[in-house]
Design a protein around this motif. Structure first.
Motif, PDB file in Angstrom:
ATOM      1  N   LEU B  49       0.891  -1.326   0.120  1.00  0.00           N
ATOM      2  CA  LEU B  49       0.128  -0.056  -0.093  1.00  0.00           C
ATOM      3  C   LEU B  49       0.868   1.313   0.024  1.00  0.00           C
ATOM      4  O   LEU B  49       0.252   2.467  -0.004  1.00  0.00           O
ATOM      5  CB  LEU B  49      -1.182  -0.064   1.133  1.00  0.00           C
ATOM      6  CG  LEU B  49      -2.192  -0.968   1.084  1.00  0.00           C
ATOM      7  CD1 LEU B  49      -2.887  -1.130   2.416  1.00  0.00           C
ATOM      8  CD2 LEU B  49      -3.019  -0.814   0.207  1.00  0.00           C
ATOM      9  N   GLY B  50       2.243   1.045   0.032  1.00  0.00           N
ATOM     10  CA  GLY B  50       3.184   2.176  -0.046  1.00  0.00           C
ATOM     11  C   GLY B  50       3.917   2.508   1.146  1.00  0.00           C
ATOM     12  O   GLY B  50       4.643   3.331   1.111  1.00  0.00           O
ATOM     13  N   ARG B  58       1.416  11.513   4.991  1.00  0.00           N
ATOM     14  CA  ARG B  58       0.804  12.828   5.773  1.00  0.00           C
ATOM     15  C   ARG B  58      -0.482  12.299   6.324  1.00  0.00           C
ATOM     16  O   ARG B  58      -1.426  11.544   5.751  1.00  0.00           O
ATOM     17  CB  ARG B  58       0.339  13.968   4.650  1.00  0.00           C
ATOM     18  CG  ARG B  58      -0.148  15.157   5.101  1.00  0.00           C
ATOM     19  CD  ARG B  58      -0.279  16.239   3.923  1.00  0.00           C
ATOM     20  NE  ARG B  58      -1.128  15.670   2.992  1.00  0.00           N
ATOM     21  CZ  ARG B  58      -2.418  15.420   2.581  1.00  0.00           C
ATOM     22  NH1 ARG B  58      -3.028  15.959   3.765  1.00  0.00           N
ATOM     23  NH2 ARG B  58      -2.742  15.124   1.638  1.00  0.00           N
ATOM     24  N   ILE B  69      -6.966   8.381   8.967  1.00  0.00           N
ATOM     25  CA  ILE B  69      -6.662   8.232   7.483  1.00  0.00           C
ATOM     26  C   ILE B  69      -5.272   8.885   7.141  1.00  0.00           C
ATOM     27  O   ILE B  69      -5.050   9.899   7.617  1.00  0.00           O
ATOM     28  CB  ILE B  69      -7.753   9.034   6.901  1.00  0.00           C
ATOM     29  CG1 ILE B  69      -9.143   8.310   7.173  1.00  0.00           C
ATOM     30  CG2 ILE B  69      -7.559   8.903   5.435  1.00  0.00           C
ATOM     31  CD1 ILE B  69     -10.288   9.013   6.563  1.00  0.00           C
ATOM     32  N   LEU B  73       1.541   7.790  -1.199  1.00  0.00           N
ATOM     33  CA  LEU B  73       1.573   7.667  -2.563  1.00  0.00           C
ATOM     34  C   LEU B  73       0.652   8.087  -3.359  1.00  0.00           C
ATOM     35  O   LEU B  73      -0.160   7.042  -4.047  1.00  0.00           O
ATOM     36  CB  LEU B  73       2.181   6.100  -3.119  1.00  0.00           C
ATOM     37  CG  LEU B  73       3.127   5.708  -2.852  1.00  0.00           C
ATOM     38  CD1 LEU B  73       3.664   4.150  -3.204  1.00  0.00           C
ATOM     39  CD2 LEU B  73       4.221   6.382  -3.637  1.00  0.00           C
ATOM     40  N   ASP B  74      -0.103   9.209  -2.981  1.00  0.00           N
ATOM     41  CA  ASP B  74      -1.266   9.700  -3.914  1.00  0.00           C
ATOM     42  C   ASP B  74      -2.425   9.015  -3.575  1.00  0.00           C
ATOM     43  O   ASP B  74      -3.455   9.161  -4.251  1.00  0.00           O
ATOM     44  CB  ASP B  74      -1.004   9.663  -5.057  1.00  0.00           C
ATOM     45  CG  ASP B  74       0.147  10.101  -5.736  1.00  0.00           C
ATOM     46  OD1 ASP B  74       0.523  11.309  -5.187  1.00  0.00           O
ATOM     47  OD2 ASP B  74       0.670   9.997  -6.739  1.00  0.00           O
ATOM     48  N   THR B  75      -2.390   8.038  -2.330  1.00  0.00           N
ATOM     49  CA  THR B  75      -3.777   7.403  -2.059  1.00  0.00           C
ATOM     50  C   THR B  75      -4.109   7.539  -0.590  1.00  0.00           C
ATOM     51  O   THR B  75      -3.030   7.812   0.110  1.00  0.00           O
ATOM     52  CB  THR B  75      -3.615   5.714  -2.301  1.00  0.00           C
ATOM     53  OG1 THR B  75      -2.760   5.609  -3.503  1.00  0.00           O
ATOM     54  CG2 THR B  75      -4.752   5.004  -2.394  1.00  0.00           C
ATOM     55  N   GLN B  76      -5.322   7.682  -0.218  1.00  0.00           N
ATOM     56  CA  GLN B  76      -5.729   7.592   1.310  1.00  0.00           C
ATOM     57  C   GLN B  76      -6.035   6.179   1.680  1.00  0.00           C
ATOM     58  O   GLN B  76      -6.594   5.728   1.165  1.00  0.00           O
ATOM     59  CB  GLN B  76      -6.780   8.584   1.357  1.00  0.00           C
ATOM     60  CG  GLN B  76      -6.546   9.977   0.647  1.00  0.00           C
ATOM     61  CD  GLN B  76      -7.288  11.152   1.387  1.00  0.00           C
ATOM     62  OE1 GLN B  76      -8.251  10.664   1.923  1.00  0.00           O
ATOM     63  NE2 GLN B  76      -7.255  12.333   0.960  1.00  0.00           N
ATOM     64  N   ILE B  77      -5.454   5.954   2.807  1.00  0.00           N
ATOM     65  CA  ILE B  77      -5.463   4.697   3.280  1.00  0.00           C
ATOM     66  C   ILE B  77      -5.930   4.708   5.032  1.00  0.00           C
ATOM     67  O   ILE B  77      -5.415   5.715   5.372  1.00  0.00           O
ATOM     68  CB  ILE B  77      -4.282   3.960   3.490  1.00  0.00           C
ATOM     69  CG1 ILE B  77      -3.389   3.932   2.292  1.00  0.00           C
ATOM     70  CG2 ILE B  77      -4.299   2.493   3.934  1.00  0.00           C
ATOM     71  CD1 ILE B  77      -3.932   2.856   1.008  1.00  0.00           C
ATOM     72  N   ALA B  78      -7.287   4.277   4.924  1.00  0.00           N
ATOM     73  CA  ALA B  78      -7.601   4.194   6.410  1.00  0.00           C
ATOM     74  C   ALA B  78      -6.683   2.879   7.239  1.00  0.00           C
ATOM     75  O   ALA B  78      -6.594   1.918   6.694  1.00  0.00           O
ATOM     76  CB  ALA B  78      -9.047   3.881   6.615  1.00  0.00           C
TER      77      ALA B  78
END
Lengths: 677, 92
Positions: B49-50, B58, B69, B73-78
Motif C-alpha cells: 500500500l506504499g 501525511r 486516514i 503515494l497519492d492514495t488515502q489509506i484508513a
C-alpha cells in the motif's frame, strides 16, 4: 532480481484460429469489473474458485475469429500468500500460464498501482497494461504519458476511461497482438535493493536446480526472502536438509530482506513514474478531499451516514413497499389462477400441492425480490461511488468494540430490509473470519418481515403498550447481536485482532452498466441457488402441514408441534404456537397466518385480534414475540448462508446458535414476565 | 520480529531517535517512514500500500481514537490504530 531488462522464456508460438487465455488482474478499486463486463457482456460464468469462497468470473468472446477466454482474477494489492485472493491470483498465473496477463491500473494512484505490476512481472508472463481512470487522474491534476510508461516497462500501455467504454477494445487488441507475436516481450523488471543483492544470489544458487516446475526459480528466491510461508514450506520439501539449513541461516540473518525487496520495487516504480508522471501543484484541493471533509469527520460523518441510510430506507418504502404489496396481493393471485386453470384436469391434491406448496414458496421468494433488488443496487452504487469505504471508516470504532470490522456495518444494516442481502453483502469483507462472523450475526438484524409480525402481534397482545413493546423487541436482537459479538470475540478470537487496513478510493460517478450487471448477477445467483432450496423446503413443509388427512390440525406438522409442547409449556405456549413458529421458517410473515388458521379465525365473526387476545396471556405473548425476533432465519437466508460459506456446517451452527438463543430467550422472558406482571 | 532499514532493534512501541508512531501525528502533519514493525504478513501488506522505509506520509484525519486516514503515494489509506502503531515515522 538480476535480469533487467530480461528476455522471457520462449513460449510455443500461438497458432492461428486458436483460443487465447487472458488473465485479468488488478488492485481493488481500479475498475477491473467494468473492463471485464464490457469485454464479456452477459456472456460470463460466475462461480467460486475450487475449494474457496472467492467469486470466480470467467467470460468468453470471439474477436476477429479468435476465441478468447478471460478470467477475472480477484482484486489484490500484492501477491503474498496472506489471503485466498492473493494465492488464487498468483497460482493461476503460475500454473495455468495464461497467454497474456492484462493488468488494469488506476492512473490516479499510479505508483501504488504499479506495485502489483512489479509482482506480476516477476512471474514471467507476457503482459499488457490498461491505464484506467485517466479522467479521474486528470480531474485530480495528474498528467500521465502512456507511451513513456510503455517504453520504460517494455509492455503495451493503453490509456482508458472504462466507465465510458474508452480504450477497452484497444486494450484487448493489444493483448491479442502480444499473445500472437512470436517474439517474447523484453520487460524491464525491478531489482532487489543493492544491500541485499548478494544474499539473493546466494539463495538462488542453493535452490537453483530444486525448484519444482512451473515455479520460476528467481521468483521463488524472492519469495523466500520475503518470508512467504507457502513458498518456504514448498522449498523445505524440495531441498535436501543440508541445503535447506543453509537457506534458513541466510534468511534468519536477513530477516529484514522483505524491506529490501519492497524497496527495490519502489525504486523501480519511481523510475517509471519519473518517466511518465507529472504531479499536480502542491495545494491543489481535490473533489475527494472536499467531500471527505464531511464524510469522514467523526461527527459530520455519522450525520452523512444517517442521511444515506435514510435515503436507502426511503427508497425501500417508496418503491419496494408498493411493489411488494402488488406482488403479494395481485401478482401471486394472477399466477396461481393461471396455473390452476392449466391444471384443471389434475387431481385435487396435485392442484393443492402446486397452489399452496409450490406457488406458496415461489410467492414468498417473489415478495421480497423488490427489496432485494433495491438493496443490491444500493450496495452496488455505494461501492462504485466510493462511499462504502467512508461508511466503514466512520463506523469502525463502534463495530470494533463488538469484534467486527467497520466494513461489516453496511451489510448488517441491509439486514433491516432483508437478511439475504446482508449475508451476501458480507462478500465485501476481506478475511474469512470477518465474513463468517458477520454472516453468523446477520440474522439477528430484524428484517421487515419480522418487524411486520412484531407490529401486528404486539398490538393484539399489548393493546395499551404496543409501541413500547415494539421498540423494546426491535432493540432486543440488536443488543443480543452486540453481546454475541463481544462474547465470540472474548471466547474464540482472543488476541486475534483483525487488522483494519482499507483504501479510501477517490469518489467517482457510478457506472450504470457495472451496477446493473452486479444487481442482475446477484439476483440471478440468489434465485438459482436459493430458489431450489426454498421451493423444496416449502413443498416439504406444505406436505407436512397437509398430510395425511388434508387438515393442518391433524397433520404431521401438528404432531411435531404437539411433541414440542413440553418445551412450549415452559413459556406458556401450546402446540399451535409451536407450529406457527415452525412455519415461519419458510417466511417470517407465515407466523401470523398459521396462528389464524390453527385458531380457526374466520370461522365465527371474530377477527384475528379477538381470537389471539383470548389465547395468549401477556407473558406467553411476550415469549412468542421474543422467539420470533431471535429465531432461526428463514429458509432463504439459510440458503444464502450455505452459498456464501460453502459449507453446511455453518448453516447448522447458525441454526443451533439461534435456536438455542430463541428458546432460551422465550423461556426467560416468560418466567420473568410471570413474576413481574 | 521487527524490521528496520538497516539493523534490528528491540520490541515495543518505543520512540527511537525522535521517531514516533504514525498514530501520534496530528491532522495535516507529515512524516517520513523510518521503520515498519510486525510480522512478514503485515509488513508485506503495508508495503504493497506504499508504507515502505523512506516513504512520505501525511495524516489526513486523526480523531484521537479509532482508525486514522493517511495519505501515502497519492492514495488515502484508513488504518486501525493498532496497525498505525506499527509504522514508525520521523517528522521532517
Amino acid at each position: 532480481m538480476t535480469q533487467a531488462p530480461a528476455v522471457d522464456e520462449p513460449r510455443p508460438p500461438t497458432q492461428k484460429a486458436k483460443s487465447i487465455t487472458i488473465a485479468l488482474a488488478g488492485q481493488p478499486n481500479v475498475g477491473k469489473s467494468t473492463v471485464f463486463n464490457i469485454l464479456t457482456g452477459l456472456n460470463q460464468h460466475v462461480g467460486n474458485w475450487p475449494g474457496k469462497t472467492v467469486e470466480r468470473r470467467m467470460g468468453h468472446l470471439e474477436h476477429h475469429g479468435v476465441g478468447i477466454d478471460i478470467i477475472d482474477l480477484p482484486g489484490t494489492y500484492c501477491l503474498t500468500a496472506n489471503s485466498p485472493e492473493e494465492t488464487i491470483t498468483r497460482d493461476f498465473v503460475i500454473f495455468e500460464q495464461p497467454d497474456v496477463v492484462m493488468v488494469v491500473i488506476n492512473a490516479s494512484s499510479l505508483e501504488r498501482n504499479l506495485y502489483l505490476v512489479t509482482e506480476l512481472l516477476a512471474l514471467h508472463r507476457p503482459m499488457v497494461i490498461g491505464l484506467n481512470m485517466m479522467d479521474v487522474a486528470r480531474q485530480e491534476g495528474y498528467e500521465i504519458q502512456p507511451e513513456e510508461l510503455s517504453a520504460a516497462i517494455g509492455a503495451p500501455v493503453v490509456p482508458m476511461v472504462a466507465s465510458r467504454g474508452q480504450g477497452v477494445h484497444e486494450l484487448l487488441d493489444a493483448a491479442i497482438a502480444v499473445a500472437e507475436q512470436g517474439e517474447p516481450q523484453e520487460l524491464n523488471r525491478p531489482e532487489i535493493r543493492p544491500d541485499h543483492e548478494t544474499v539473493l544470489v546466494q539463495v538462488q544458487k542453493i535452490i537453483a536446480r530444486h525448484v519444482p516446475a512451473p515455479y520460476p526459480a528467481d521468483w521463488v528466491a524472492l519469495k523466500l526472502l520475503e518470508g512467504d510461508a507457502e513458498i518456504t514450506d514448498l522449498m523445505e520439501l524440495h531441498l535436501t536438509p543440508e541445503a535447506w539449513s543453509l537457506v534458513q541461516d541466510l534468511l534468519r540473518e536477513h530477516e529484514d530482506a522483505i524491506i529490501a525487496v519492497a524497496g527495490g520495487r519502489y525504486e523501480w516504480i519511481s523510475r517509471m513514474a519519473r518517466a511518465a508522471l507529472v504531479r499536480p501543484r502542491v495545494g491543489h484541493v481535490t473533489l475527494t478531499q472536499r467531500l471527505d471533509k464531511a464524510a469522514t469527520h467523526p461527527f459530520w460523518g455519522l450525520l452523512v451516514l444517517s442521511g444515506v441510510l435514510a435515503i436507502i430506507f426511503g427508497l425501500t418504502y417508496a418503491i419496494g413497499g408498493p411493489l411488494q404489496e402488488w406482488v403479494e396481493e395481485t401478482g401471486i393471485e394472477i399466477i396461481s389462477g393461471w396455473v390452476l386453470s392449466l391444471l384443471a384436469w389434475a387431481p385435487e391434491w396435485f392442484q393443492a400441492l402446486i397452489a399452496d406448496g409450490v406457488i406458496g414458496g415461489v410467492g414468498a421468494m417473489l415478495t421480497f425480490l423488490p427489496i432485494l433488488v433495491i438493496f443490491f443496487a444500493c450496495m452496488g452504487i455505494m461501492e462504485d461511488v466510493g462511499y462504502m469505504a467512508r461508511a466503514a471508516y466512520v463506523m469502525d470504532r463502534f463495530m470494533h468494540s463488538i469484534g467486527l470490522h467497520g466494513k461489516s456495518f453496511m451489510p448488517l444494516f441491509l439486514g433491516f430490509g432483508c437478511n439475504v442481502p446482508a449475508v451476501m453483502g458480507a462478500r465485501i469483507l476481506e478475511t474469512r473470519r470477518n465474513r463468517l462472523l458477520t454472516i453468523m450475526l446477520a440474522p439477528l438484524v430484524p428484517c421487515t418481515a419480522r418487524l411486520a409480525v412484531l407490529t401486528v402481534l404486539a398490538q393484539i397482545f399489548f393493546p395499551g403498550n404496543a409501541i413500547l413493546v415494539t421498540w423494546l423487541l426491535t432493540g432486543l436482537p440488536l443488543v443480543v447481536l452486540a453481546l454475541s459479538g463481544v462474547v465470540i470475540r472474548l471466547l474464540f478470537l482472543r488476541g486475534e485482532q483483525s487488522a483494519f487496513i482499507m483504501e479510501m478510493p477517490l469518489y467517482h460517478l457510478p457506472n450504470r452498466r457495472t451496477i446493473g450487471l452486479t444487481v442482475w448477477q446477484r439476483t440471478l445467483s440468489f434465485l438459482r441457488k436459493a430458489g431450489t432450496v426454498i421451493l423444496a423446503v416449502s413443498v416439504v413443509v406444505w406436505a407436512l402441514a397437509t398430510l395425511p388427512h388434508g387438515e393442518i390440525d391433524t397433520s404431521y406438522l401438528a404432531t411435531l408441534g404437539r411433541g414440542l409442547e413440553p418445551v412450549g409449556q415452559l413459556m406458556g405456549l401450546d402446540w399451535r404456537s409451536m407450529v406457527a413458529i415452525l412455519t415461519s421458517f419458510i417466511a417470517k410473515e407465515n407466523a401470523v397466518a398459521t396462528l389464524g388458521v390453527l385458531y380457526g379465525v374466520g370461522e365465527g365473526a371474530r377477527g384475528l385480534g379477538d381470537v389471539l387476545a383470548g389465547q395468549f396471556t401477556a407473558a406467553s405473548g411476550l415469549a412468542f414475540l421474543v422467539i420470533q425476533m431471535l429465531f432461526i432465519p428463514c429458509v432463504a437466508t439459510l440458503a444464502v448462508i450455505r452459498q456464501e460459506t460453502d459449507s453446511w456446517k455453518w448453516v447448522l451452527v447458525n441454526i443451533l446458535f439461534l435456536g438455542v438463543l430463541a428458546l432460551g430467550g422465550g423461556i426467560i422472558a416468560y418466567q420473568i414476565a410471570n413474576l413481574v406482571l | 520480529m521487527s524490521l528496520h532499514s538497516g539493523r534490528m532493534h528491540g520490541g515495543g512501541i518505543v520512540k527511537e531517535n525522535g521517531a514516533v508512531s504514525l498514530a501520534d501525528l496530528r491532522d495535516g502533519q507529515e512524516g517520513s517512514v523510518v521503520a515498519l514493525r510486525g510480522g512478514h504478513g503485515l509488513v508485506g501488506r503495508m508495503a504493497a500500500l506504499g508504507f515502505t522505509v523512506g516513504a512520505t506520509v501525511r495524516i489526513v484525519r486523526n480523531p484521537g481514537r479509532g482508525p486514522i486516514i493517511v495519505s501515502v503515494l497519492d492514495t488515502q489509506i484508513a488504518l486501525g490504530r493498532g496497525q498505525a502503531d506499527h509504522v514508525l515515522v520521523r517528522r521532517p
